[in-house]
Design a protein around this motif. Structure first.
Motif, PDB file in Angstrom:
ATOM      1  N   ASN A 226      -8.554  -1.761   5.769  1.00  0.00           N
ATOM      2  CA  ASN A 226      -7.145  -1.425   6.120  1.00  0.00           C
ATOM      3  C   ASN A 226      -6.195  -2.527   6.229  1.00  0.00           C
ATOM      4  N   ALA A 227      -6.719  -3.550   7.127  1.00  0.00           N
ATOM      5  CA  ALA A 227      -6.003  -4.725   7.417  1.00  0.00           C
ATOM      6  C   ALA A 227      -5.957  -5.508   6.225  1.00  0.00           C
ATOM      7  N   LEU A 228      -6.760  -5.620   5.481  1.00  0.00           N
ATOM      8  CA  LEU A 228      -6.835  -6.599   4.181  1.00  0.00           C
ATOM      9  C   LEU A 228      -5.591  -5.840   3.361  1.00  0.00           C
ATOM     10  N   PHE A 229      -5.569  -4.415   3.163  1.00  0.00           N
ATOM     11  CA  PHE A 229      -4.685  -3.855   2.447  1.00  0.00           C
ATOM     12  C   PHE A 229      -3.344  -4.029   2.643  1.00  0.00           C
ATOM     13  N   THR A 230      -3.033  -4.134   4.066  1.00  0.00           N
ATOM     14  CA  THR A 230      -1.587  -4.324   4.744  1.00  0.00           C
ATOM     15  C   THR A 230      -1.214  -5.800   4.530  1.00  0.00           C
ATOM     16  N   ALA A 231      -2.323  -6.635   4.846  1.00  0.00           N
ATOM     17  CA  ALA A 231      -1.798  -7.935   4.683  1.00  0.00           C
ATOM     18  C   ALA A 231      -1.359  -8.384   3.445  1.00  0.00           C
ATOM     19  N   THR A 232      -2.357  -7.849   2.355  1.00  0.00           N
ATOM     20  CA  THR A 232      -2.037  -8.314   1.056  1.00  0.00           C
ATOM     21  C   THR A 232      -0.638  -7.688   0.729  1.00  0.00           C
ATOM     22  N   SER A 233      -0.420  -6.271   1.053  1.00  0.00           N
ATOM     23  CA  SER A 233       0.949  -5.613   0.847  1.00  0.00           C
ATOM     24  C   SER A 233       2.013  -6.484   1.279  1.00  0.00           C
ATOM     25  N   ALA A 234       1.938  -6.766   2.362  1.00  0.00           N
ATOM     26  CA  ALA A 234       2.903  -7.745   3.246  1.00  0.00           C
ATOM     27  C   ALA A 234       3.163  -8.872   2.451  1.00  0.00           C
TER      28      ALA A 234
ATOM     29  N   LEU B 274       3.531  -0.988   0.121  1.00  0.00           N
ATOM     30  CA  LEU B 274       2.316   0.112   0.030  1.00  0.00           C
ATOM     31  C   LEU B 274       1.667   0.068   1.404  1.00  0.00           C
ATOM     32  N   VAL B 275       1.385   1.173   2.144  1.00  0.00           N
ATOM     33  CA  VAL B 275       0.620   1.038   3.317  1.00  0.00           C
ATOM     34  C   VAL B 275      -0.453   2.160   3.362  1.00  0.00           C
ATOM     35  N   VAL B 276      -1.568   1.956   3.884  1.00  0.00           N
ATOM     36  CA  VAL B 276      -2.202   3.164   4.100  1.00  0.00           C
ATOM     37  C   VAL B 276      -2.335   3.804   5.591  1.00  0.00           C
ATOM     38  N   VAL B 277      -1.832   2.992   6.363  1.00  0.00           N
ATOM     39  CA  VAL B 277      -1.403   3.468   7.645  1.00  0.00           C
ATOM     40  C   VAL B 277       0.136   3.185   8.069  1.00  0.00           C
TER      41      VAL B 277
ATOM     42  N   PHE C  70      13.770  -6.127   3.698  1.00  0.00           N
ATOM     43  CA  PHE C  70      14.675  -5.498   2.671  1.00  0.00           C
ATOM     44  C   PHE C  70      14.958  -6.760   2.053  1.00  0.00           C
ATOM     45  N   PHE C  71      15.653  -7.847   2.191  1.00  0.00           N
ATOM     46  CA  PHE C  71      16.103  -8.919   1.589  1.00  0.00           C
ATOM     47  C   PHE C  71      14.648  -9.605   0.638  1.00  0.00           C
ATOM     48  N   ASN C  72      13.488  -9.429   1.350  1.00  0.00           N
ATOM     49  CA  ASN C  72      12.358 -10.161   0.400  1.00  0.00           C
ATOM     50  C   ASN C  72      11.624  -8.995  -0.262  1.00  0.00           C
ATOM     51  N   ASN C  73      12.564  -7.711  -0.471  1.00  0.00           N
ATOM     52  CA  ASN C  73      11.985  -6.815  -1.282  1.00  0.00           C
ATOM     53  C   ASN C  73      10.649  -6.199  -0.904  1.00  0.00           C
ATOM     54  N   ALA C  74      10.315  -6.257   0.522  1.00  0.00           N
ATOM     55  CA  ALA C  74       8.980  -5.576   0.951  1.00  0.00           C
ATOM     56  C   ALA C  74       8.905  -4.163   0.826  1.00  0.00           C
ATOM     57  N   GLY C  75      10.005  -3.519   1.441  1.00  0.00           N
ATOM     58  CA  GLY C  75       9.951  -2.143   1.520  1.00  0.00           C
ATOM     59  C   GLY C  75       9.166  -1.464   2.748  1.00  0.00           C
ATOM     60  N   PHE C  76       8.551  -2.407   3.532  1.00  0.00           N
ATOM     61  CA  PHE C  76       7.994  -2.077   5.020  1.00  0.00           C
ATOM     62  C   PHE C  76       9.285  -1.399   5.912  1.00  0.00           C
ATOM     63  N   ASP C  77       8.859  -0.497   6.744  1.00  0.00           N
ATOM     64  CA  ASP C  77       9.886  -0.112   7.648  1.00  0.00           C
ATOM     65  C   ASP C  77       9.043   0.414   8.949  1.00  0.00           C
TER      66      ASP C  77
ATOM     67  N   SER D 239       3.312   0.761  -9.133  1.00  0.00           N
ATOM     68  CA  SER D 239       4.250   0.422  -7.946  1.00  0.00           C
ATOM     69  C   SER D 239       3.577  -0.908  -7.466  1.00  0.00           C
ATOM     70  N   ALA D 240       2.232  -0.952  -7.535  1.00  0.00           N
ATOM     71  CA  ALA D 240       1.563  -2.185  -6.958  1.00  0.00           C
ATOM     72  C   ALA D 240       1.675  -3.315  -7.654  1.00  0.00           C
ATOM     73  N   PHE D 241       1.726  -3.118  -8.888  1.00  0.00           N
ATOM     74  CA  PHE D 241       1.842  -4.343 -10.170  1.00  0.00           C
ATOM     75  C   PHE D 241       3.146  -4.883  -9.883  1.00  0.00           C
ATOM     76  N   GLY D 242       4.291  -3.885  -9.749  1.00  0.00           N
ATOM     77  CA  GLY D 242       5.694  -4.392  -9.727  1.00  0.00           C
ATOM     78  C   GLY D 242       6.179  -4.812  -8.199  1.00  0.00           C
ATOM     79  N   THR D 243       5.003  -4.785  -7.257  1.00  0.00           N
ATOM     80  CA  THR D 243       5.341  -5.190  -5.868  1.00  0.00           C
ATOM     81  C   THR D 243       6.444  -4.296  -5.402  1.00  0.00           C
ATOM     82  N   VAL D 244       6.390  -3.072  -5.641  1.00  0.00           N
ATOM     83  CA  VAL D 244       7.728  -2.295  -5.409  1.00  0.00           C
ATOM     84  C   VAL D 244       7.412  -1.333  -4.030  1.00  0.00           C
ATOM     85  N   GLY D 245       6.269  -0.948  -3.868  1.00  0.00           N
ATOM     86  CA  GLY D 245       6.074  -0.300  -2.483  1.00  0.00           C
ATOM     87  C   GLY D 245       6.224   1.423  -2.544  1.00  0.00           C
ATOM     88  N   LEU D 246       6.868   1.906  -3.658  1.00  0.00           N
ATOM     89  CA  LEU D 246       7.348   3.218  -3.766  1.00  0.00           C
ATOM     90  C   LEU D 246       5.948   4.194  -3.811  1.00  0.00           C
TER      91      LEU D 246
END
Length: 450
Positions: A47-55, A61-64, A170-177, A390-397
């Motif tokens: 889960n930490a690897l997934f979050t770190a990769t997503s960030a 995209l987040v699993v938690v 948001f400026f880095n187009n990350a989508g985390f909130d 969404s993952a390929f486009g690094t979108v996060g939706l």
């Protein structure tokens, strides 16, 4: 007997791949610490690897849920990964080199050229200076506006923290909130669907982060130069076209949908339509329930996510210039023209071949991973295709699949985010054998097409 070790020479693409992998590994270790977990129970390594990769790959995209599952320490680790991943680790390294008055070597310039997707090294250090200056200025202005607005709802301290955090995201187009701790897990900006300030500033950040630093530099220099490069013209026209058309299509499809636009007034519907047209350009934030959208809207969003942002930006996807080149090639072929002409400029055949290659690799990746996940995940195919794109486009939706992913699914989606951030061609160059100049050419043959 004397043993000698051969010095390993890494190419710029290999340096980029290893650099991003190293940042992800460091982020993973930090996020597995008990101090990063809101419950005090360490997050699992996967889960930490997934979050770190997503960030690091600025996906979202987040699993938690980020806001409710991580402490301030964990959240700061995530936003640091987003800033480093969005601007690029070489850009951040260059920033420290500037601060220490260190000279940028030729090798470092080559890596910067690869990271910024530039055709030559000319002016690359000057461009990096602009990237850093523009990014920090834009994030600061947005952070101030966000802080004032959210201080009204959350109080000064939390409002300022949220303002800075989301401006960077948001400026880095990350989508985390972080709104999972305020309005419920995985809620994103749904409680601000009709808020003009939050919507307009967020969309502004997403668009500025998505058009690329070369275009921003071109626009700021326009007062003096009175001209825009072909690249900037293509990016701006394509971006504007996709945003407007996307908003119209989503508005029409969702207008009577009670799960999304139904409860909103007219202005809210318009804001939501534009936000959901801008966000698939690799941002990942949402003001309506993505899972509640009609299938037509969800499939259209997949198309927007696949196209993605623009070269030299914080976003992913095949890029707007690639999309325009393919459309131009199609129109030229239909009209019987030999050349693709954009704004009175002819595109070289190498640009066309690169666009076709990139699109075909991206399509194969999305198709293959979607097929694999169709056997490992017990969910509808459209939901899986949406997640993979969404993952390929690094979108996060997401339509809600991410938290339910199996271990294999998490690994596959994490790999897609990694490939999407670096770019399929960069990864191919990094992993492939060293190319050598061909000494001969085969005779031309003819096959029937169509």
């Amino acid at each position: 007997m004397k043993l000698t070790l051969k010095k390993i020479e890494l190419t710029p693409p290999q340096i980029l791949v290893l650099g991003f992998a190293a940042i992800i590994l460091v982020g993973t270790i930090l996020l597995t610490l008990p101090i990063a977990s809101a419950t005090g129970v360490p997050h699992s390594f996967l889960n930490a690897l997934f979050t770190a990769t997503s960030a690091t790959c600025v996906t979202g995209l987040v699993v938690v849920d980020t806001g409710s599952s991580y402490t301030m320490f964990g959240q700061i680790v995530i936003i640091t990964l987003i800033q480093v991943g969005g601007l690029g680790f070489m850009t951040m390294a260059t920033l420290f080199a500037f601060m220490l008055k260190k000279r940028i070597s030729l090798k470092e310039r080559l890596v910067l050229q690869e990271a910024m997707n530039q055709g030559s090294m000319e002016g690359i250090v000057r461009l990096i200076r602009k990237v850093i200056r523009y990014s920090l200025t834009i994030e600061l202005i947005a952070a101030v506006i966000f802080s004032i607005r959210w201080s009204m709802d959350l109080g000064p301290a939390k409002g300022i923290y949220y303002g800075i955090w989301h401006a960077i995201s948001f400026f880095n187009n990350a989508g985390f909130d972080l709104f999972g701790s305020v309005t419920g897990p995985f809620s994103s900006l749904t409680s601000y669907a009709s808020d003009p300030t939050i919507n307009i500033v967020s969309m502004g950040l997403i668009v500025l982060g998505g058009i690329g630093f070369i275009v921003i530099s071109d626009l700021l220099d326009f007062r003096v130069s009175k001209r825009l490069s072909l690249h900037s013209k293509v990016v701006l026209s394509t971006t504007g076209f996709l945003i407007v058309v996307g908003a119209i299509v989503i508005f029409i499809f969702e207008f009577t949908n009670q799960k999304t636009f139904g409860p909103l007034n007219w202005s809210g519907k318009v804001l939501a339509a534009f936000f959901q047209s801008v966000s698939p350009r690799t941002a990942g934030a949402n003001t309506i329930d993505i899972g509640g959208m009609r299938q037509a809207s969800q499939f259209f969003t997949i198309i927007l996510m696949f196209i993605g942002a623009s070269p030299g930006s914080t976003g992913g996807g095949i890029k707007t210039t690639t999309f325009t080149t393919l459309v131009g090639a199609t129109i030229a072929m239909i009209r019987g023209k030999e050349d693709i002409v954009l704004f009175h400029y002819r595109l070289g055949k190498d640009r066309i071949l690169k666009a076709i290659t990139l699109t075909m690799i991206a399509l194969f990746l999305v198709i293959i991973v979607s097929m694999v996940l169709s056997t490992t995940e017990d969910h509808p195919f459209l939901m899986i295709l949406f997640e993979v794109t969404s993952a390929f486009g690094t979108v996060g939706l997401t339509m809600g699949l991410t938290p339910d992913l199996s271990d294999i699914g998490k690994v596959m989606i994490a790999l897609m985010m990694f490939i999407g951030r670096l770019g399929p061609l960069t990864l191919a160059y990094a992993l492939g054998p060293k190319t050598e100049k061909e000494l001969y050419r085969y005779p031309e043959g003819k096959i029937t097409i169509g």
